[in-house]
Design a protein around this motif. Sequence first.
Motif, mmCIF file in Angstrom:
data_model
loop_
_atom_site.group_PDB
_atom_site.id
_atom_site.type_symbol
_atom_site.label_atom_id
_atom_site.label_comp_id
_atom_site.label_asym_id
_atom_site.label_seq_id
_atom_site.Cartn_x
_atom_site.Cartn_y
_atom_site.Cartn_z
ATOM 1 N N ASP A 78 0.867 -1.182 0.000
ATOM 2 C CA ASP A 78 0.000 0.000 0.000
ATOM 3 C C ASP A 78 0.899 1.226 0.000
ATOM 4 O O ASP A 78 1.158 1.842 1.043
ATOM 5 C CB ASP A 78 -0.907 -0.019 1.242
ATOM 6 N N PHE A 79 1.388 1.599 -1.179
ATOM 7 C CA PHE A 79 2.381 2.658 -1.258
ATOM 8 C C PHE A 79 1.789 4.039 -1.035
ATOM 9 O O PHE A 79 2.519 4.981 -0.752
ATOM 10 C CB PHE A 79 3.119 2.576 -2.595
ATOM 11 N N GLY A 80 0.485 4.155 -1.147
ATOM 12 C CA GLY A 80 -0.132 5.428 -0.799
ATOM 13 C C GLY A 80 0.124 5.768 0.658
ATOM 14 O O GLY A 80 0.520 6.901 0.993
ATOM 15 N N PHE B 116 6.380 -5.394 -10.677
ATOM 16 C CA PHE B 116 7.578 -5.792 -9.946
ATOM 17 C C PHE B 116 8.677 -4.748 -10.081
ATOM 18 O O PHE B 116 9.323 -4.371 -9.105
ATOM 19 C CB PHE B 116 8.089 -7.152 -10.454
ATOM 20 N N ASP B 117 8.911 -4.284 -11.314
ATOM 21 C CA ASP B 117 9.999 -3.329 -11.532
ATOM 22 C C ASP B 117 9.784 -2.046 -10.733
ATOM 23 O O ASP B 117 10.732 -1.489 -10.168
ATOM 24 C CB ASP B 117 10.110 -3.001 -13.023
ATOM 25 N N LYS B 118 8.530 -1.584 -10.660
ATOM 26 C CA LYS B 118 8.266 -0.355 -9.920
ATOM 27 C C LYS B 118 8.413 -0.579 -8.426
ATOM 28 O O LYS B 118 8.929 0.286 -7.704
ATOM 29 C CB LYS B 118 6.858 0.151 -10.251
ATOM 30 N N ILE B 119 7.976 -1.744 -7.939
ATOM 31 C CA ILE B 119 8.137 -2.058 -6.515
ATOM 32 C C ILE B 119 9.619 -2.106 -6.153
ATOM 33 O O ILE B 119 10.039 -1.589 -5.110
ATOM 34 C CB ILE B 119 7.445 -3.401 -6.180
ATOM 35 N N ALA B 120 10.424 -2.722 -7.022
ATOM 36 C CA ALA B 120 11.866 -2.787 -6.782
ATOM 37 C C ALA B 120 12.481 -1.383 -6.772
ATOM 38 O O ALA B 120 13.360 -1.070 -5.958
ATOM 39 C CB ALA B 120 12.527 -3.664 -7.832
ATOM 40 N N LYS B 121 12.006 -0.524 -7.671
ATOM 41 C CA LYS B 121 12.513 0.852 -7.747
ATOM 42 C C LYS B 121 12.211 1.611 -6.455
ATOM 43 O O LYS B 121 13.059 2.339 -5.920
ATOM 44 C CB LYS B 121 11.857 1.555 -8.936
ATOM 45 N N SER C 114 9.260 15.169 0.583
ATOM 46 C CA SER C 114 8.180 15.709 -0.244
ATOM 47 C C SER C 114 7.752 14.713 -1.313
ATOM 48 O O SER C 114 8.519 13.834 -1.727
ATOM 49 C CB SER C 114 8.634 17.008 -0.911
ATOM 50 N N TYR C 115 6.512 14.867 -1.760
ATOM 51 C CA TYR C 115 6.012 14.012 -2.821
ATOM 52 C C TYR C 115 6.830 14.202 -4.106
ATOM 53 O O TYR C 115 7.032 13.260 -4.876
ATOM 54 C CB TYR C 115 4.537 14.302 -3.106
ATOM 55 N N CYS D 160 11.692 7.740 -7.269
ATOM 56 C CA CYS D 160 11.022 6.471 -7.573
ATOM 57 C C CYS D 160 10.569 6.377 -9.023
ATOM 58 O O CYS D 160 9.973 5.366 -9.414
ATOM 59 C CB CYS D 160 9.808 6.284 -6.651
ATOM 60 N N ASP D 161 10.846 7.430 -9.805
ATOM 61 C CA ASP D 161 10.471 7.461 -11.220
ATOM 62 C C ASP D 161 8.962 7.271 -11.400
ATOM 63 O O ASP D 161 8.495 6.456 -12.188
ATOM 64 C CB ASP D 161 11.232 6.372 -11.991
ATOM 65 N N ILE D 162 8.196 8.051 -10.613
ATOM 66 C CA ILE D 162 6.735 8.047 -10.692
ATOM 67 C C ILE D 162 6.288 9.482 -10.913
ATOM 68 O O ILE D 162 6.856 10.412 -10.339
ATOM 69 C CB ILE D 162 6.102 7.511 -9.397
ATOM 70 N N LYS D 163 5.289 9.680 -11.723
ATOM 71 C CA LYS D 163 4.798 11.037 -11.955
ATOM 72 C C LYS D 163 4.289 11.638 -10.655
ATOM 73 O O LYS D 163 3.613 10.950 -9.871
ATOM 74 C CB LYS D 163 3.678 11.027 -12.995
#
Length: 445
Positions: A28-30, A71-76, A43-44, A51-54
């Motif tokens: 639950d990354f939120g 998986f790749d995003k969780i690892a990041k 900060s966000y 984390c390479d997320i918008k």
Amino acid sequence: MTAYQPPTALPGELLEQQKMRAAIAAHDFGVVFSLAREVAKISYSKIAAECDIKPERVGALARGRGSITSFDKIAKISDALRIPGDLLGLAPREWEVANPPPRAPAGQTENAIVNREGTGTVLRREFFKASAGAGLVVGLPDLAQAGCGRRVGSKVPVQLRQRAARLRRLDDVLGGGDTFRVYLGEYQATKTMLRDGSYTEATGHALLSVLSEQAQQAGWAAFDAGKHADASSLYEDSRQAAVESGDASLAGNALAFLAYQRVDADHTAGTETAIQACHVAGPDAAPGVRALLNERLAWTYAISGNAGETERALDAAEAALSEGNKNPQPDWAAWVDRNELQVMTGRCWTELRRPLRAVPVLEDVLARYDNTHARDKSLYLSWLADSYLAAGEVEQAAAVTGRALELSAGVASVRPRARLAPILRQLRDHYDVPAVADVPERAKP
């Protein structure tokens, strides 16, 4: 000297907070991002950059909108926030190598725990629930480290497949709520190995085949736990890995899993996917594999109300089982036997509202079915109760429903209760019957 920590690293005291650990374990990354900003003052925008997320997606996640399952995003995220891999169900990350997680105590191997008798079921369950939360990799510690640029030998896929077979036995006694994190961790570790390791082309194909098998295990556990989006994603990953590895049987089984999941929402799509599964696996697949795929095809036809095609598919499954073991039987299909076919036959006739055909078949096979397989037996009893109701045998339906409720108590699966819910609603019209009166009380958690 303290190791370098990136600007987004979560402080140790925050990682120890129960709320943070629960959020991390649930992916639950939120909540993770929200606590990172509130407590660690990250900060966000910084989280988004590292984390390479918008940035807008980080904010949406923090408001409880959407989820991250890649998986790749969780690892990041793990690497950016310095979240230990074990908390996320990942193999240890490269930056953790200097401080490896503790190994299991000597003698406490996977087989020793899996093979306990008596109170061992409780011990097994508690161990694997703890393992799932901690992301433990037990029994083959070197395999978890085989990635990270290391050479992966030809024996590794064989060992991983043997390990998958041992872990598959957990599904006999535990529900997906207990096993999902364990199976997902295995899948993610192999995916890391494929990405970061070096190996021959033949070993790479073998690893992809294992990855497909592990994805199916994890997908089934997700489905059993009610995590349908995760299940669908894992089944699709499994199909792709199977196609890349050239394993037609696994590719067909991935489609059969998708058909089983889809048919309730869309009868036509589910049946078409089940037909495709049989074609993809082909006539040269092992008998047990063809029996399994034809069983699932029969199920989609039954859900669609097509009795003729249901019976033809069941006959095809019977014919496949009658061939014997001419081809090697994969472990993932080894559970398919005549008892399983008999159960599926009873289930199909129940769905087709043919209780005179369903009841004798289900009564016969369930009389031999061990109560230790609590989830499966409670599910199968629900179809027997359903057929009794269709035949107007209310007392028998109530008795069977009561047995199913007792077996399903404490099972970490959403399916028995979901199956029993409409039966309990039908029984409400018969509360004046003494045999039915106490069933609602037994249904309370």
